[in-house]
Write a protein that holds these residues in place. Structure first.
Motif, PDB file in Angstrom:
ATOM      1  N   GLU A  83      14.320   6.764  -3.069  1.00 50.22           N
ATOM      2  CA  GLU A  83      15.075   6.106  -1.992  1.00 50.22           C
ATOM      3  C   GLU A  83      14.152   5.285  -1.102  1.00 50.22           C
ATOM      4  O   GLU A  83      14.464   4.145  -0.742  1.00 50.22           O
ATOM      5  N   GLU A  84      12.987   5.866  -0.760  1.00 51.94           N
ATOM      6  CA  GLU A  84      12.012   5.158   0.083  1.00 51.94           C
ATOM      7  C   GLU A  84      11.438   3.960  -0.666  1.00 51.94           C
ATOM      8  O   GLU A  84      11.209   2.897  -0.085  1.00 51.94           O
ATOM      9  N   GLU A  85      11.222   4.132  -1.962  1.00 54.74           N
ATOM     10  CA  GLU A  85      10.687   3.032  -2.776  1.00 54.74           C
ATOM     11  C   GLU A  85      11.668   1.860  -2.810  1.00 54.74           C
ATOM     12  O   GLU A  85      11.268   0.694  -2.684  1.00 54.74           O
ATOM     13  N   ASP A  86      12.949   2.172  -2.969  1.00 54.77           N
ATOM     14  CA  ASP A  86      13.971   1.117  -2.974  1.00 54.77           C
ATOM     15  C   ASP A  86      13.998   0.373  -1.641  1.00 54.77           C
ATOM     16  O   ASP A  86      14.116  -0.861  -1.597  1.00 54.77           O
ATOM     17  N   GLU A 136       0.834  -1.202   0.000  1.00 53.08           N
ATOM     18  CA  GLU A 136       0.000   0.000   0.000  1.00 53.08           C
ATOM     19  C   GLU A 136       0.872   1.256   0.000  1.00 53.08           C
ATOM     20  O   GLU A 136       0.568   2.245  -0.673  1.00 53.08           O
ATOM     21  N   ALA A 137       1.967   1.187   0.757  1.00 50.15           N
ATOM     22  CA  ALA A 137       2.877   2.340   0.836  1.00 50.15           C
ATOM     23  C   ALA A 137       3.510   2.634  -0.520  1.00 50.15           C
ATOM     24  O   ALA A 137       3.748   3.799  -0.878  1.00 50.15           O
ATOM     25  N   LEU A 138       3.770   1.577  -1.287  1.00 46.37           N
ATOM     26  CA  LEU A 138       4.385   1.750  -2.606  1.00 46.37           C
ATOM     27  C   LEU A 138       3.440   2.417  -3.607  1.00 46.37           C
ATOM     28  O   LEU A 138       3.877   2.944  -4.631  1.00 46.37           O
ATOM     29  N   LYS A 139       2.150   2.387  -3.298  1.00 45.12           N
ATOM     30  CA  LYS A 139       1.169   3.025  -4.184  1.00 45.12           C
ATOM     31  C   LYS A 139       1.133   4.546  -3.979  1.00 45.12           C
ATOM     32  O   LYS A 139       0.603   5.280  -4.819  1.00 45.12           O
ATOM     33  N   GLU A 140       1.675   4.967  -2.849  1.00 44.92           N
ATOM     34  CA  GLU A 140       1.699   6.397  -2.540  1.00 44.92           C
ATOM     35  C   GLU A 140       2.868   7.079  -3.261  1.00 44.92           C
ATOM     36  O   GLU A 140       3.781   6.427  -3.761  1.00 44.92           O
ATOM     37  N   GLU A 141       2.803   8.393  -3.279  1.00 47.92           N
ATOM     38  CA  GLU A 141       3.907   9.155  -3.861  1.00 47.92           C
ATOM     39  C   GLU A 141       5.039   9.231  -2.840  1.00 47.92           C
ATOM     40  O   GLU A 141       4.917   9.893  -1.809  1.00 47.92           O
ATOM     41  N   ILE A 142       6.091   8.516  -3.115  1.00 44.55           N
ATOM     42  CA  ILE A 142       7.231   8.477  -2.196  1.00 44.55           C
ATOM     43  C   ILE A 142       8.517   8.690  -2.988  1.00 44.55           C
ATOM     44  O   ILE A 142       8.537   8.589  -4.221  1.00 44.55           O
TER      45      ILE A 142
END
Length: 212
Positions: free
Chosen positions: A155-158, A146-152
C-alpha cells in the motif's frame, strides 16, 4: 574625407526610410493570421530593410568613414527607388528624421525599450522561481526513490509511486516552461540587439505611443 552635406542628408533619409518600412512590415506581421504570409514578411521582406538600417547605423554613421560622391550616388539610387515605389516623400522622411532627433531620449522608443528590458527581468524572475520549485521537487523525488528501496508495505509502495508520478509530471512541466521562457528571453534579447524593434517608435511622443 569630410562627410558632405549630401551624405549627411542621405544618412537621415536612409535610416528613416528603413525604420518607416520596418514599422509598416512589423504592423502587418502582427495583424496577420496567415502563417505563410507572416513567414514571407519575416524571412523575405524584413531582412531587406534590416540590412538597410544596419548599413546606415554601422557604416555611413562612422565619422572616420571615407565616403566619395560616387559611393553616395551608388547608395542613393536604391534608396530613392524604394521611396518612389512606395509613394513616399523625401521631405516627409526628412521631417520624421528631424522629429526623431528632437524626441531622442523622450520618445516612444525609450518606453518600448524599457518595456523590453523589464520583460527580460520578469522572465528571469520567473525562471528563478521555477528553478526553486524544481529543486524542491527533485529533493522529494530522491526521497521517495530512496523510500521505495526500503522494505515497505504494498500500500505504501503504491502511494509513493503515485506521488512520484505526480512529481515527475511537475518536473516535466517546469522543464517545458523553462524552455518557453528561454525562447522568449532570447527573442527579446535579439530584438534589443537589432534596435529597430523599438526605434520604429522614435517619432512618437510617449503620449502618442499610448494611443497606438
Amino acid at each position: 574625407m569630410e562627410i558632405t552635406k549630401e551624405s549627411a542628408k542621405l544618412q537621415l533619409i536612409g535610416k528613416e526610410l528603413a525604420l518607416h518600412m520596418l514599422k509598416i512590415l512589423n504592423n502587418q506581421y502582427n495583424r496577420l493570421e496567415d502563417e505563410s504570409k507572416k513567414e514571407k514578411i519575416q524571412t523575405e521582406l524584413i531582412p531587406i530593410y534590416e540590412n538597410l538600417y544596419i548599413q546606415f547605423n554601422e557604416e555611413i554613421k562612422k565619422e572616420d568613414a571615407v565616403i566619395t560622391e560616387e559611393e553616395i550616388k551608388k547608395i542613393a539610387k536604391p534608396i530613392y527607388k524604394i521611396i518612389k515605389e512606395n509613394n513616399l516623400s523625401e521631405d516627409n522622411l526628412l521631417k520624421e528624421a528631424i522629429k526623431r532627433n528632437e524626441l531622442h531620449g523622450n520618445s516612444g522608443a525609450e518606453i518600448v525599450k524599457k518595456m523590453m528590458v523589464n520583460q527580460i527581468k520578469a522572465i528571469e524572475s520567473k525562471v528563478e522561481s521555477l528553478v526553486k520549485d524544481g529543486t524542491v521537487l527533485l529533493k522529494k523525488e530522491l526521497e521517495y526513490e530512496e523510500a521505495l528501496k526500503e522494505e515497505i508495505s504494498a500500500e505504501e509502495e503504491d502511494r509513493l509511486n503515485i506521488d512520484l508520478d505526480t512529481i515527475k509530471t511537475g518536473l516535466d512541466l517546469i522543464t517545458d516552461r523553462m524552455a518557453e521562457m528561454k525562447t522568449a528571453k532570447r527573442k527579446i534579447e535579439n530584438d534589443l540587439q537589432k534596435r529597430w524593434k523599438y526605434e520604429i517608435f522614435g517619432t512618437l511622443t510617449k503620449e502618442e505611443l499610448l494611443k497606438e
